[in-house]
Design an enzyme around this catalytic site. Sequence first.
Site, PDB file in Angstrom:
ATOM      1  N   LEU A 117      -3.841 -30.107  20.600  1.00  0.00           N
ATOM      2  CA  LEU A 117      -5.211 -30.543  20.300  1.00  0.00           C
ATOM      3  C   LEU A 117      -5.733 -29.843  19.037  1.00  0.00           C
ATOM      4  O   LEU A 117      -6.241 -30.488  18.122  1.00  0.00           O
ATOM      5  CB  LEU A 117      -6.111 -30.208  21.507  1.00  0.00           C
ATOM      6  CG  LEU A 117      -7.603 -30.525  21.387  1.00  0.00           C
ATOM      7  CD1 LEU A 117      -7.840 -32.024  21.256  1.00  0.00           C
ATOM      8  CD2 LEU A 117      -8.367 -30.000  22.625  1.00  0.00           C
ATOM      9  N   GLU A 354      -8.277 -22.572  25.169  1.00  0.00           N
ATOM     10  CA  GLU A 354      -8.901 -23.517  26.124  1.00  0.00           C
ATOM     11  C   GLU A 354     -10.416 -23.336  26.155  1.00  0.00           C
ATOM     12  O   GLU A 354     -11.049 -23.437  27.214  1.00  0.00           O
ATOM     13  CB  GLU A 354      -8.259 -23.391  27.517  1.00  0.00           C
ATOM     14  CG  GLU A 354      -6.810 -23.855  27.487  1.00  0.00           C
ATOM     15  CD  GLU A 354      -6.165 -24.003  28.834  1.00  0.00           C
ATOM     16  OE1 GLU A 354      -6.841 -24.415  29.799  1.00  0.00           O
ATOM     17  OE2 GLU A 354      -4.952 -23.716  28.916  1.00  0.00           O
ATOM     18  N   SER A 357     -15.025 -17.926  24.905  1.00  0.00           N
ATOM     19  CA  SER A 357     -16.089 -17.575  25.861  1.00  0.00           C
ATOM     20  C   SER A 357     -17.434 -18.189  25.457  1.00  0.00           C
ATOM     21  O   SER A 357     -18.195 -18.658  26.308  1.00  0.00           O
ATOM     22  CB  SER A 357     -16.217 -16.046  25.945  1.00  0.00           C
ATOM     23  OG  SER A 357     -15.064 -15.522  26.559  1.00  0.00           O
TER      24      SER A 357
HETATM   25  C1  LIG Z   1      -2.422 -17.640  22.194  1.00  0.00           C
HETATM   26  C2  LIG Z   1      -3.070 -18.957  21.875  1.00  0.00           C
HETATM   27  C3  LIG Z   1      -2.508 -20.123  22.386  1.00  0.00           C
HETATM   28  C4  LIG Z   1      -3.074 -21.370  22.073  1.00  0.00           C
HETATM   29  N1  LIG Z   1      -2.468 -22.516  22.552  1.00  0.00           N
HETATM   30  C5  LIG Z   1      -2.981 -23.725  22.215  1.00  0.00           C
HETATM   31  C6  LIG Z   1      -2.336 -24.930  22.649  1.00  0.00           C
HETATM   32  O1  LIG Z   1      -1.325 -24.906  23.361  1.00  0.00           O
HETATM   33  N2  LIG Z   1      -2.862 -26.125  22.261  1.00  0.00           N
HETATM   34  C7  LIG Z   1      -3.977 -26.209  21.485  1.00  0.00           C
HETATM   35  O2  LIG Z   1      -4.384 -27.314  21.172  1.00  0.00           O
HETATM   36  N3  LIG Z   1      -4.606 -25.090  21.048  1.00  0.00           N
HETATM   37  C8  LIG Z   1      -4.145 -23.848  21.391  1.00  0.00           C
HETATM   38  N4  LIG Z   1      -4.760 -22.707  20.954  1.00  0.00           N
HETATM   39  C9  LIG Z   1      -5.904 -22.808  20.056  1.00  0.00           C
HETATM   40  C10 LIG Z   1      -7.216 -22.508  20.755  1.00  0.00           C
HETATM   41  O3  LIG Z   1      -7.555 -23.522  21.641  1.00  0.00           O
HETATM   42  C11 LIG Z   1      -8.272 -22.284  19.655  1.00  0.00           C
HETATM   43  O4  LIG Z   1      -7.930 -21.058  19.024  1.00  0.00           O
HETATM   44  C12 LIG Z   1      -9.677 -22.228  20.217  1.00  0.00           C
HETATM   45  O5  LIG Z   1     -10.107 -23.507  20.608  1.00  0.00           O
HETATM   46  C13 LIG Z   1     -10.678 -21.656  19.198  1.00  0.00           C
HETATM   47  O6  LIG Z   1     -10.549 -22.301  17.981  1.00  0.00           O
HETATM   48  P1  LIG Z   1     -10.393 -21.442  16.623  1.00  0.00           P
HETATM   49  O7  LIG Z   1      -9.349 -20.421  16.847  1.00  0.00           O
HETATM   50  O8  LIG Z   1     -10.207 -22.386  15.500  1.00  0.00           O
HETATM   51  O9  LIG Z   1     -11.745 -20.659  16.482  1.00  0.00           O
HETATM   52  P2  LIG Z   1     -13.130 -21.234  15.875  1.00  0.00           P
HETATM   53  O10 LIG Z   1     -13.416 -22.585  16.410  1.00  0.00           O
HETATM   54  O11 LIG Z   1     -13.083 -21.059  14.412  1.00  0.00           O
HETATM   55  O12 LIG Z   1     -14.157 -20.223  16.520  1.00  0.00           O
HETATM   56  C14 LIG Z   1     -14.141 -18.832  16.153  1.00  0.00           C
HETATM   57  C15 LIG Z   1     -15.162 -18.120  16.987  1.00  0.00           C
HETATM   58  O13 LIG Z   1     -16.462 -18.623  16.685  1.00  0.00           O
HETATM   59  C16 LIG Z   1     -17.281 -18.525  17.822  1.00  0.00           C
HETATM   60  N5  LIG Z   1     -17.756 -19.877  18.202  1.00  0.00           N
HETATM   61  C17 LIG Z   1     -17.114 -21.042  18.080  1.00  0.00           C
HETATM   62  N6  LIG Z   1     -17.828 -22.053  18.588  1.00  0.00           N
HETATM   63  C18 LIG Z   1     -18.980 -21.522  19.046  1.00  0.00           C
HETATM   64  C19 LIG Z   1     -20.132 -22.056  19.685  1.00  0.00           C
HETATM   65  N7  LIG Z   1     -20.245 -23.358  19.976  1.00  0.00           N
HETATM   66  N8  LIG Z   1     -21.132 -21.186  20.003  1.00  0.00           N
HETATM   67  C20 LIG Z   1     -21.025 -19.856  19.722  1.00  0.00           C
HETATM   68  N9  LIG Z   1     -19.949 -19.302  19.133  1.00  0.00           N
HETATM   69  C21 LIG Z   1     -18.949 -20.119  18.802  1.00  0.00           C
HETATM   70  C22 LIG Z   1     -16.412 -17.939  18.942  1.00  0.00           C
HETATM   71  O14 LIG Z   1     -16.567 -16.538  18.967  1.00  0.00           O
HETATM   72  C23 LIG Z   1     -15.018 -18.302  18.497  1.00  0.00           C
HETATM   73  O15 LIG Z   1     -14.016 -17.470  19.063  1.00  0.00           O
HETATM   74  C24 LIG Z   1      -4.226 -21.439  21.257  1.00  0.00           C
HETATM   75  C25 LIG Z   1      -4.809 -20.253  20.775  1.00  0.00           C
HETATM   76  C26 LIG Z   1      -4.241 -19.027  21.070  1.00  0.00           C
HETATM   77  C27 LIG Z   1      -4.883 -17.775  20.543  1.00  0.00           C
END
Ligand SMILES: Cc1cc2nc3c(=O)[nH]c(=O)nc-3n(C[C@H](O)[C@H](O)[C@H](O)COP(=O)(O)OP(=O)(O)OC[C@H]3O[C@@H](n4cnc5c(N)ncnc54)[C@H](O)[C@@H]3O)c2cc1C
Length: 379
Positions: A117, A354, A357
């Site tokens: 995703l 997923e 927080s």
């Molecule tokens: C070990 C690991 C395994 C993973 N496996 C998969 C997988 O199998 N398939 C898949 O599709 N994805 C996977 N992911 C990706 C994961 O789902 C994303 O990292 C996650 O959705 C967050 O997206 P981002 O890292 O781009 O952070 P961003 O979207 O850039 O967000 C960064 C930070 O901003 C803050 N933030 C974001 N949105 C909000 C909000 N609405 N309100 C307040 N604060 C907010 C939070 O602190 C967040 O951590 C994996 C990630 C990790 C670390």
Amino acid sequence: MTAFSLEPEQLARCADLRALAADRLRPLAEKGEPGRVNRPLVTELGRLGLLRRLFTSGALDLCLMRESLAYACTEAETALALQGLGAHPVHAHGSEAQRARWLPRVSDGDAVAAFALSEPGAGSDAAALELRAEPDGTGRWRLTGEKCWISNAPEADLYTVFARTTPDAGARGVTAFLLPADRPGLTGTPLDMLSPHPIGTLALDAVPVTADDVLGTPDRGFRVAMGTLNLFRPSVGAFAVGMAQAALDATLTHTARREAFGGKLRDLQTVAHQVAEMALRTEAARLMVYAAATAYDSGAPDVPGRAAMAKLLATETAQYVVDTAVQLHGARALRRGHLLEHLYREVRAPRIYEGASEVQRAVIAKELYARTVEQESSS
Ligand SMILES: Cc1cc2nc3c(=O)[nH]c(=O)nc-3n(C[C@H](O)[C@H](O)[C@H](O)COP(=O)(O)OP(=O)(O)OC[C@H]3O[C@@H](n4cnc5c(N)ncnc54)[C@H](O)[C@@H]3O)c2cc1C
């Protein structure tokens, strides 16, 4: 069964699973290469009949499996969970042909699954995903774009890939596709992460897909993604509870033995109170996970909010418990290969994937306000 106590058979099964994880799965996990899919481990999970249960039993059973495996072998726990995450969309939305081709192989541990995703520009805001599904004029599409942070990539055998079929339509223009790994134009690169499980990127260059590869209905793929997460979020909490319990038990043993200041560490009241706090929070998280899973199994209307609460509380709790366990063990916990050094690396990522927080809090608040509006309009 109520949300607050397990039946004796369920408790016995959890104990069996913990023993199985320690005796049969842990040795296989130790032979694995960090960051690579451990195929012998996945095959053993299949042989033991655990992968089949992903598709034949409910959310609570999934949570009990994840909690029990996590207690003794996080690698086995995650390998099991990823088979479920990647293949649940096939189980829940696939055609007869898709299900017949893939689910037996995933259940046997013969085919490794992944859920794709996230993208470099669309993580928390998953509805902003940009991987394009462009019609080629013959009723087929070509998939072009990038996926990032995909667990089990690029070694998986099948991917549930979410692609944009309607531009500028947000969540309403996304379609889920079942993509076998051998499709031309699909490549990937492993990523070296703090988190110990295999993960990588995918690059799609005009990968051909047909209507037979669609999971569910075109443009309704976001529902496939969210439905899958509603099932798996409480179980991420269960993974966290299993790790917290392992850290707590290790701390009980250590503080009861370690001599300091003419007695045992546990005789210091601050130590005893920290251990009590770890136990209190772990048990609260466990109950919330079981309640969310039970709500899912009974088709309750408030599943997204409960799933979000369970994942949020349990993953934040596990971080606190593992960190406190490290503190109470002192230097030895930070030695490479120590259980707590391992858990310290494992416990961080579930607060991000997923739904971070903060995203869980957004889900909870959205549901609360929607309920308030409903109540106001019906009064
Ligand atoms: C070990 C690991 C395994 C993973 N496996 C998969 C997988 O199998 N398939 C898949 O599709 N994805 C996977 N992911 C990706 C994961 O789902 C994303 O990292 C996650 O959705 C967050 O997206 P981002 O890292 O781009 O952070 P961003 O979207 O850039 O967000 C960064 C930070 O901003 C803050 N933030 C974001 N949105 C909000 C909000 N609405 N309100 C307040 N604060 C907010 C939070 O602190 C967040 O951590 C994996 C990630 C990790 C670390």
